[in-house]
Design a protein around this motif. Structure first.
Motif, PDB file in Angstrom:
ATOM      1  N   LEU A 166       0.823  -1.212   0.000  1.00 22.26           N
ATOM      2  CA  LEU A 166       0.000   0.000   0.000  1.00 22.26           C
ATOM      3  C   LEU A 166       0.855   1.258   0.000  1.00 22.26           C
ATOM      4  CD1 LEU A 166      -3.075  -0.517   2.357  1.00 22.26           C
ATOM      5  CD2 LEU A 166      -3.014  -0.380  -0.123  1.00 22.26           C
ATOM      6  N   ASP A 167       1.899   1.279   0.812  1.00 23.40           N
ATOM      7  CA  ASP A 167       2.766   2.458   0.867  1.00 23.40           C
ATOM      8  C   ASP A 167       3.474   2.688  -0.470  1.00 23.40           C
ATOM      9  OD1 ASP A 167       2.000   2.765   3.475  1.00 23.40           O
ATOM     10  OD2 ASP A 167       3.750   1.741   4.313  1.00 23.40           O
ATOM     11  N   ARG A 168       3.890   1.602  -1.103  1.00 20.91           N
ATOM     12  CA  ARG A 168       4.595   1.761  -2.384  1.00 20.91           C
ATOM     13  C   ARG A 168       3.660   2.254  -3.468  1.00 20.91           C
ATOM     14  NH1 ARG A 168       8.221  -2.912  -5.464  1.00 20.91           N
ATOM     15  NH2 ARG A 168       8.637  -1.689  -7.356  1.00 20.91           N
ATOM     16  N   LEU A 169       2.451   1.744  -3.502  1.00 25.94           N
ATOM     17  CA  LEU A 169       1.505   2.180  -4.525  1.00 25.94           C
ATOM     18  C   LEU A 169       1.039   3.612  -4.273  1.00 25.94           C
ATOM     19  CD1 LEU A 169      -0.702  -1.024  -4.902  1.00 25.94           C
ATOM     20  CD2 LEU A 169       1.190  -0.277  -6.354  1.00 25.94           C
ATOM     21  N   SER A 170       0.889   3.998  -3.021  1.00 26.86           N
ATOM     22  CA  SER A 170       0.469   5.373  -2.719  1.00 26.86           C
ATOM     23  C   SER A 170       1.519   6.392  -3.133  1.00 26.86           C
ATOM     24  CB  SER A 170       0.173   5.510  -1.222  1.00 26.86           C
ATOM     25  OG  SER A 170      -0.845   4.621  -0.814  1.00 26.86           O
ATOM     26  N   GLY A 171       2.786   5.994  -3.138  1.00 26.79           N
ATOM     27  CA  GLY A 171       3.856   6.909  -3.531  1.00 26.79           C
ATOM     28  C   GLY A 171       4.144   6.940  -5.006  1.00 26.79           C
ATOM     29  N   ALA A 172       3.325   6.283  -5.837  1.00 24.79           N
ATOM     30  CA  ALA A 172       3.556   6.286  -7.285  1.00 24.79           C
ATOM     31  C   ALA A 172       3.224   7.628  -7.915  1.00 24.79           C
ATOM     32  CB  ALA A 172       2.729   5.180  -7.955  1.00 24.79           C
ATOM     33  N   GLY A 173       2.465   8.474  -7.236  1.00 25.97           N
ATOM     34  CA  GLY A 173       2.082   9.782  -7.764  1.00 25.97           C
ATOM     35  C   GLY A 173       1.385  10.589  -6.677  1.00 25.97           C
ATOM     36  N   ARG A 174       0.474  11.438  -7.103  1.00 25.95           N
ATOM     37  CA  ARG A 174      -0.272  12.259  -6.145  1.00 25.95           C
ATOM     38  C   ARG A 174      -1.496  11.486  -5.675  1.00 25.95           C
ATOM     39  NH1 ARG A 174      -4.030  16.795  -6.187  1.00 25.95           N
ATOM     40  NH2 ARG A 174      -4.388  16.481  -8.419  1.00 25.95           N
ATOM     41  N   LEU A 175      -1.541  11.158  -4.389  1.00 24.17           N
ATOM     42  CA  LEU A 175      -2.627  10.360  -3.833  1.00 24.17           C
ATOM     43  C   LEU A 175      -3.898  11.205  -3.751  1.00 24.17           C
ATOM     44  CD1 LEU A 175      -3.507   7.663  -2.547  1.00 24.17           C
ATOM     45  CD2 LEU A 175      -2.814   8.604  -0.331  1.00 24.17           C
ATOM     46  N   LEU A 176      -4.972  10.751  -4.429  1.00 23.37           N
ATOM     47  CA  LEU A 176      -6.246  11.463  -4.416  1.00 23.37           C
ATOM     48  C   LEU A 176      -7.188  10.920  -3.355  1.00 23.37           C
ATOM     49  CD1 LEU A 176      -6.861  11.776  -8.268  1.00 23.37           C
ATOM     50  CD2 LEU A 176      -5.740  13.399  -6.724  1.00 23.37           C
ATOM     51  N   SER A 177      -7.231   9.604  -3.156  1.00 23.72           N
ATOM     52  CA  SER A 177      -8.100   9.018  -2.136  1.00 23.72           C
ATOM     53  C   SER A 177      -7.558   7.649  -1.748  1.00 23.72           C
ATOM     54  CB  SER A 177      -9.549   8.888  -2.644  1.00 23.72           C
ATOM     55  OG  SER A 177      -9.610   7.956  -3.716  1.00 23.72           O
ATOM     56  N   ARG A 178      -7.903   7.241  -0.510  1.00 26.65           N
ATOM     57  CA  ARG A 178      -7.473   5.946   0.016  1.00 26.65           C
ATOM     58  C   ARG A 178      -8.551   5.416   0.940  1.00 26.65           C
ATOM     59  NH1 ARG A 178      -1.724   4.305   2.890  1.00 26.65           N
ATOM     60  NH2 ARG A 178      -2.495   2.505   4.068  1.00 26.65           N
ATOM     61  N   GLN A 179      -9.100   4.234   0.630  1.00 29.08           N
ATOM     62  CA  GLN A 179     -10.139   3.606   1.426  1.00 29.08           C
ATOM     63  C   GLN A 179      -9.675   2.195   1.817  1.00 29.08           C
ATOM     64  OE1 GLN A 179     -13.757   3.635  -0.832  1.00 29.08           O
ATOM     65  NE2 GLN A 179     -13.814   5.860  -1.008  1.00 29.08           N
ATOM     66  N   VAL A 180      -9.690   1.903   3.111  1.00 31.20           N
ATOM     67  CA  VAL A 180      -9.232   0.616   3.644  1.00 31.20           C
ATOM     68  C   VAL A 180     -10.348   0.022   4.491  1.00 31.20           C
ATOM     69  CG1 VAL A 180      -7.517  -0.558   5.065  1.00 31.20           C
ATOM     70  CG2 VAL A 180      -6.822   1.355   3.615  1.00 31.20           C
ATOM     71  N   GLU A 181     -10.654  -1.263   4.282  1.00 29.88           N
ATOM     72  CA  GLU A 181     -11.682  -1.961   5.043  1.00 29.88           C
ATOM     73  C   GLU A 181     -11.116  -3.270   5.573  1.00 29.88           C
ATOM     74  OE1 GLU A 181     -15.149  -2.564   2.728  1.00 29.88           O
ATOM     75  OE2 GLU A 181     -15.571  -0.411   2.460  1.00 29.88           O
ATOM     76  N   VAL A 182     -11.531  -3.631   6.801  1.00 34.33           N
ATOM     77  CA  VAL A 182     -11.115  -4.882   7.449  1.00 34.33           C
ATOM     78  C   VAL A 182     -12.367  -5.585   7.961  1.00 34.33           C
ATOM     79  CG1 VAL A 182      -9.724  -5.942   9.254  1.00 34.33           C
ATOM     80  CG2 VAL A 182      -8.896  -3.878   8.111  1.00 34.33           C
ATOM     81  N   GLU A 183     -12.548  -6.846   7.573  1.00 36.14           N
ATOM     82  CA  GLU A 183     -13.706  -7.647   7.988  1.00 36.14           C
ATOM     83  C   GLU A 183     -13.227  -8.875   8.750  1.00 36.14           C
ATOM     84  OE1 GLU A 183     -17.477 -10.102   6.018  1.00 36.14           O
ATOM     85  OE2 GLU A 183     -15.988  -9.101   4.758  1.00 36.14           O
ATOM     86  N   ASP A 184     -13.790  -9.087   9.934  1.00 31.97           N
ATOM     87  CA  ASP A 184     -13.433 -10.229  10.778  1.00 31.97           C
ATOM     88  C   ASP A 184     -14.356 -11.405  10.444  1.00 31.97           C
ATOM     89  OD1 ASP A 184     -12.612 -12.006  12.661  1.00 31.97           O
ATOM     90  OD2 ASP A 184     -12.861 -10.674  14.383  1.00 31.97           O
ATOM     91  N   VAL A 185     -13.779 -12.485   9.911  1.00 31.38           N
ATOM     92  CA  VAL A 185     -14.546 -13.678   9.529  1.00 31.38           C
ATOM     93  C   VAL A 185     -14.096 -14.887  10.350  1.00 31.38           C
ATOM     94  CG1 VAL A 185     -15.043 -12.865   7.207  1.00 31.38           C
ATOM     95  CG2 VAL A 185     -12.941 -14.120   7.638  1.00 31.38           C
ATOM     96  N   THR A 186     -13.625 -14.632  11.556  1.00 30.50           N
ATOM     97  CA  THR A 186     -13.140 -15.735  12.397  1.00 30.50           C
ATOM     98  C   THR A 186     -14.246 -16.743  12.685  1.00 30.50           C
ATOM     99  OG1 THR A 186     -11.553 -14.204  13.403  1.00 30.50           O
ATOM    100  CG2 THR A 186     -11.953 -16.286  14.537  1.00 30.50           C
ATOM    101  N   ASP A 187     -15.455 -16.242  12.991  1.00 32.68           N
ATOM    102  CA  ASP A 187     -16.566 -17.152  13.293  1.00 32.68           C
ATOM    103  C   ASP A 187     -16.893 -18.043  12.097  1.00 32.68           C
ATOM    104  OD1 ASP A 187     -16.694 -15.994  15.758  1.00 32.68           O
ATOM    105  OD2 ASP A 187     -18.346 -14.637  15.264  1.00 32.68           O
TER     106      ASP A 187
END
Length: 332
Positions: free
Chosen positions: A144-165
């Protein structure tokens, strides 16, 4: 003497009757057990092992059975969390093709892969690209850090879902289903009647299909939890062609005029190419018509053509008029 003898005969008859009833009951039970279908054995095996969602009891009554799951959960060790990570990045770059090459290299260098890729042209000078990457969870943040530094970052959305059950539930159901399939196979090995074999084969097919479905779901969950999904959207920046106040400059106007001239020449050539076949056919028809008209024109005999002159009056008629003019001294 008759009374004791009669009592003895009565007692002997009662003993023989009870013995006969016990023997008949024992014989009937043995015959019923021999006639019991394989389905009863299968049901008993499932009930004893807790198949179809039932939990095996601990033999201590209803209250102990109700408290068993709670005690098991309290005593069970902590389960590692299973997380599904997804991210969407929008980056503005100078060259989308070069940025795509860098994104592929970042994913493959982290042990991941390219899931999908698409490119769309915005105008004559800009394109936009979209690429979906799958990378291992442990290298997710670095990618993620490498791709964000490829140019001018316009937006970044990150989601985490817990599927342990879901993972724990599917793993448990897979283990139970495997044991169930194994029990059916053992019963098939012991079955002697054709009807029992046919019934057990149908049951085995059904349980095997359920096991395969659970295994497919288990594999899908494993892929989602082991590999993170990163969607990268690349947009090329607009070229800065203005000067000073941002308006078009001389080079821009020159380039626009040259493009207009090339376009006009192109369309002129297209029009000439479209009209040329008709012009050739019309010229051939005109030449044929002129030749035909010349061949039908009348021909004159030898000698040059005589040009008609003004008509002359006879000499006898002109003389009196001239004489009268002489006498009067003027014009007639």
């Amino acid at each position: 003497m008759r009374a004791p003898r009669a009592f003895a005969v009565l007692m002997l008859s009662a003993v023989l009757g009870l013995t006969g009833c016990g023997a008949s009951d024992s014989a009937g039970s043995e015959a019923a057990e021999q006639r019991a279908p394989a389905g009863r054995e299968l049901a008993d095996a499932d009930a004893g092992s807790g198949y179809a969602g039932t939990e095996p009891g601990d033999g201590k009554g209803g209250e102990a059975g109700a408290e068993g799951p709670e005690a098991d959960r309290a005593a069970a060790p902590a389960v590692a969390a299973h997380l599904v990570r997804t991210a969407v990045l929008e980056v503005e770059v100078a060259d989308a093709a070069e940025a795509l090459v860098g994104a592929r290299a970042a994913a493959e260098g982290a042990g991941g892969r390219v899931e999908s890729e698409s490119t769309e042209r915005l105008d004559d000078s800009r394109v936009t690209s979209r690429i979906v990457l799958r990378v291992p969870q442990e290298r997710y943040e670095a990618v993620l850090d490498r791709l964000s530094g490829a140019g001018r970052l316009l937006s970044r959305q990150v989601e985490v879902e817990d599927v342990t059950d879901q993972v724990v539930d599917v793993d448990s159901r897979v283990a139970t289903q495997r044991a169930s399939v194994q029990r059916v196979r053992e019963l098939m090995d012991r079955a002697t009647r054709l009807s029992d074999v046919v019934s057990l084969e149908g049951e085995l097919s059904r349980r095997q299909a359920e096991l395969e479905s659970l295994l497919a779901r288990q594999k899908a969950l494993g892929d989602r939890t082991s590999m993170a999904t990163v969607t990268l959207e690349l947009t090329e920046a607009e070229p800065s062609g203005g000067q000073g106040d941002g308006g078009p400059g001389f080079l821009d106007a020159l380039g626009g005029g040259w493009r207009a001239l090339v376009a006009a020449a192109h369309w002129g050539a297209v029009v000439v190419g479209a009209v040329l076949p008709f012009a050739v056919v019309a010229g051939v028809l005109l030449a044929a018509w002129r030749l035909l008209a010349r061949s039908r024109r009348p021909r004159t005999d030898g000698g040059p053509a005589q040009v008609p002159g003004p008509a002359r009056e006879p000499a006898g008629e002109a003389a009196p008029a001239e004489a009268a003019a002489d006498r009067t001294g003027g014009t007639p």
